[in-house]
Design a protein around this motif. Structure first.
Motif, mmCIF file in Angstrom:
data_model
loop_
_atom_site.group_PDB
_atom_site.id
_atom_site.type_symbol
_atom_site.label_atom_id
_atom_site.label_comp_id
_atom_site.label_asym_id
_atom_site.label_seq_id
_atom_site.Cartn_x
_atom_site.Cartn_y
_atom_site.Cartn_z
ATOM 1 N N HIS A 253 100.452 51.483 47.727
ATOM 2 C CA HIS A 253 99.006 51.891 47.199
ATOM 3 C C HIS A 253 99.007 53.514 46.804
ATOM 4 O O HIS A 253 98.285 53.655 45.600
ATOM 5 C CB HIS A 253 97.961 51.927 48.089
ATOM 6 N N ALA A 254 99.887 54.390 47.397
ATOM 7 C CA ALA A 254 99.982 55.738 47.136
ATOM 8 C C ALA A 254 100.555 55.881 45.576
ATOM 9 O O ALA A 254 100.175 56.610 44.835
ATOM 10 C CB ALA A 254 100.881 56.619 48.175
ATOM 11 N N LEU A 255 101.737 55.118 45.617
ATOM 12 C CA LEU A 255 102.610 55.404 44.501
ATOM 13 C C LEU A 255 101.532 54.828 43.054
ATOM 14 O O LEU A 255 101.484 55.477 41.973
ATOM 15 C CB LEU A 255 103.551 54.425 44.384
ATOM 16 N N TYR A 257 98.145 55.043 43.328
ATOM 17 C CA TYR A 257 97.235 56.122 43.165
ATOM 18 C C TYR A 257 97.849 57.223 42.090
ATOM 19 O O TYR A 257 97.343 57.739 41.059
ATOM 20 C CB TYR A 257 96.809 56.495 44.372
ATOM 21 N N ALA A 258 99.116 57.386 42.537
ATOM 22 C CA ALA A 258 99.688 58.632 41.780
ATOM 23 C C ALA A 258 99.855 58.218 40.277
ATOM 24 O O ALA A 258 99.654 59.166 39.348
ATOM 25 C CB ALA A 258 101.043 59.140 42.539
ATOM 26 N N GLU A 259 100.345 57.200 40.137
ATOM 27 C CA GLU A 259 100.646 56.792 38.623
ATOM 28 C C GLU A 259 99.392 56.781 38.136
ATOM 29 O O GLU A 259 99.327 57.154 36.702
ATOM 30 C CB GLU A 259 101.197 55.396 38.562
ATOM 31 N N ALA A 260 98.239 56.120 38.438
ATOM 32 C CA ALA A 260 96.920 56.017 37.649
ATOM 33 C C ALA A 260 96.231 57.300 37.503
ATOM 34 O O ALA A 260 95.931 57.615 36.502
ATOM 35 C CB ALA A 260 95.943 55.403 38.624
ATOM 36 N N ALA A 261 96.690 58.137 38.506
ATOM 37 C CA ALA A 261 96.297 59.723 38.314
ATOM 38 C C ALA A 261 96.707 60.393 37.119
ATOM 39 O O ALA A 261 96.330 61.198 36.131
ATOM 40 C CB ALA A 261 96.312 60.586 39.673
ATOM 41 N N ALA A 262 98.158 60.157 36.976
ATOM 42 C CA ALA A 262 99.032 60.889 35.888
ATOM 43 C C ALA A 262 98.634 60.265 34.400
ATOM 44 O O ALA A 262 98.453 60.957 33.540
ATOM 45 C CB ALA A 262 100.177 60.470 36.142
ATOM 46 N N ARG A 330 93.784 61.680 50.266
ATOM 47 C CA ARG A 330 94.632 61.857 49.003
ATOM 48 C C ARG A 330 95.814 61.542 49.459
ATOM 49 O O ARG A 330 96.486 61.707 50.518
ATOM 50 C CB ARG A 330 94.452 63.599 48.757
ATOM 51 N N ALA A 331 96.565 60.992 48.380
ATOM 52 C CA ALA A 331 98.137 60.832 48.460
ATOM 53 C C ALA A 331 98.919 61.569 47.669
ATOM 54 O O ALA A 331 98.779 61.757 46.507
ATOM 55 C CB ALA A 331 98.146 59.180 47.739
ATOM 56 N N LEU A 332 99.737 62.347 48.702
ATOM 57 C CA LEU A 332 100.726 63.351 48.137
ATOM 58 C C LEU A 332 102.265 62.698 48.130
ATOM 59 O O LEU A 332 102.609 62.332 49.370
ATOM 60 C CB LEU A 332 100.656 64.530 48.793
#
Length: 339
Positions: A253-255, A257-262, A330-332
Motif C-alpha cells: 500500500h505504501a508503494l 501511495y507513493a506511485e499515485a502521489a508521483a 504518511r508513507a515514506l
C-alpha cells in the motif's frame, strides 16, 4: 418576511425532497439477497453471497438514492414513447423475464424489446449525469453481461433476437451521444453461460470470491450500496484498514501511495501546462482530428487571500483561527540497499 423565516422555509423544502426520495427507496426496495440479471456481471463476491443464500447484512432502504430514482423517472417517461415510435403493438416495455441457466432461475426486467427491427432488437436505456467521451465504444463487461442475459432470456422464451443496443441519456440535457449496438448470437450466449458457471463455483466459498477491483465502502459506490458490505469489509474504520495485516501489506500500500502521489503531481503539472497554453485562445469552436472543442471564457471569481487575512489579524492582535486535523499516516518509502 425576515431572513430566518425564509431559511426555515428553505429547510422545510429540502427536508421534504429528501423524504420523497427516501419514501421511494423504501417502496421500491427489491430483495437484496437474490441475484438478478442486472447483477449478473456485477461484483463476483456479492453474486456469490446471493447464490449461496447468505442473509444480507446491510439495509439500504432508508437511503435517498436520488440518481437511481431520477433515472427511473426518465425510463418511465421515455420508454413508452419510444415504443410507440417503434411499433407499440409488438414492443415489450419494462418487461419481466426469467433467465434459466445452469439450473438457476435469474429474474430481471428489460427496458425495451422490438421484434420488428433487425430481426429482433433489445434496447437498454442508461441514464447518467455526464457526457460520454468515447462515442460508440463497447460497453463495460458488467453492462454487456446484463444485456446478453436479457437477450438470452428472450431467446429461451421463443423470441427471435439478433441485436442489442445501449442508449445512454444524459439526465442534464437529454443527449444520447455514446450509443452502441452489437450482435447477439452463440458467442454471446456462451459468455452468459460461462459467467453463471463461474458464479456457481465461487458460491461454494463466497468469502474468497474476487471483489473485482472494488475498493470498499467510502471509496466505491458499488460497495457503499452493497447488501453484504459489513460481511465483505469487516473490522476497522475505514474498512480497508482491516486488509493490512502483514509487513508485505504495508509495503504494497505504501508503494501504491507513493506511485499515485508521483502521478498526481505529474498530471497536475501537465494540466497547468495545457491550461497556460490555452490562456489567450479566442473563445469559439475548434475542430481537428475528429474532435470538436469549445473554448469558453470563465470569469475570475473572488477568493480569500489567506496571507493578507493573516497579516490583518496579526496587526490587530487577533488570534488566527485554526482547526486540528485527525491523525493520518504518511508513507515514506526507502529502498533497502542490496545485501
Amino acid at each position: 418576511m425576515n431572513r430566518a423565516e425564509l431559511e426555515a422555509h428553505r429547510h422545510r423544502i429540502d427536508d421534504a425532497l429528501a423524504a420523497v426520495f427516501r419514501t421511494a427507496t423504501a417502496a421500491n426496495h427489491h430483495d437484496p439477497g437474490t441475484l438478478s440479471i442486472s447483477g449478473l456481471g456485477g461484483c463476483t463476491r456479492c453474486a456469490a453471497y446471493q447464490l449461496a443464500r447468505y442473509h444480507p447484512t446491510d439495509n439500504h432502504s432508508h437511503q435517498e438514492q436520488r440518481s437511481s430514482h431520477l433515472g427511473q423517472a426518465v425510463h418511465d417517461w421515455v420508454l413508452p414513447r419510444l415504443a410507440a415510435q417503434l411499433g407499440h403493438e409488438l414492443t415489450l416495455v419494462e418487461h419481466d423475464v426469467i433467465l434459466p441457466v445452469r439450473g438457476l432461475q435469474i429474474p430481471g426486467r428489460l427496458d425495451l424489446f422490438t421484434p420488428v427491427i433487425g430481426g429482433g432488437l433489445l434496447v437498454d436505456l442508461k441514464t447518467h449525469g455526464y457526457d460520454p467521451s468515447d462515442d460508440g465504444a463497447e460497453p463495460s463487461r458488467v453492462r454487456l453481461l446484463q444485456l446478453y442475459g436479457y437477450a438470452l432470456a428472450l431467446r429461451l422464451m421463443g423470441h427471435a433476437i439478433k441485436a442489442v443496443a445501449v442508449v445512454p441519456m444524459s439526465r442534464i440535457h437529454g443527449g444520447t451521444s455514446g450509443g452502441w449496438i452489437g450482435e447477439f448470437g452463440p458467442k454471446q450466449e456462451a459468455l452468459v453461460d460461462a459467467r453463471a458457471r463461474d458464479l456457481l463455483r465461487h458460491a461454494e466459498a463466497p468469502a474468497f470470491a474476487p471483489r473485482d477491483a472494488h475498493r470498499g465502502p467510502g471509496l466505491d459506490f458499488v460497495c457503499d450500496s452493497c447488501p453484504f458490505m459489513s460481511m465483505c469489509w469487516p473490522g476497522a474504520e475505514p474498512a480497508q484498514a482491516a486488509e493490512v495485516r502483514t509487513d508485505r501489506d504495508v509495503v504494497a500500500h505504501a508503494l501504491g501511495y507513493a506511485e499515485a502521489a508521483a502521478q498526481e503531481k505529474a498530471w497536475r503539472d501537465e494540466k497547468a501546462y495545457h491550461q497556460a497554453a490555452l490562456g489567450r485562445t479566442r473563445p469559439t469552436r475548434y475542430e481537428a482530428d475528429g474532435y470538436e472543442v469549445e473554448i469558453k471564457t470563465v470569469a475570475g471569481g473572488r477568493r480569500l487571500d489567506q496571507s493578507s487575512a493573516k497579516e490583518l489579524l496579526r496587526a490587530n492582535n487577533l488570534p488566527i483561527p485554526t482547526t486540528t486535523d485527525k491523525d493520518s499516516r504518511r508513507a515514506l518509502v526507502h529502498r533497502r540497499p542490496p545485501a
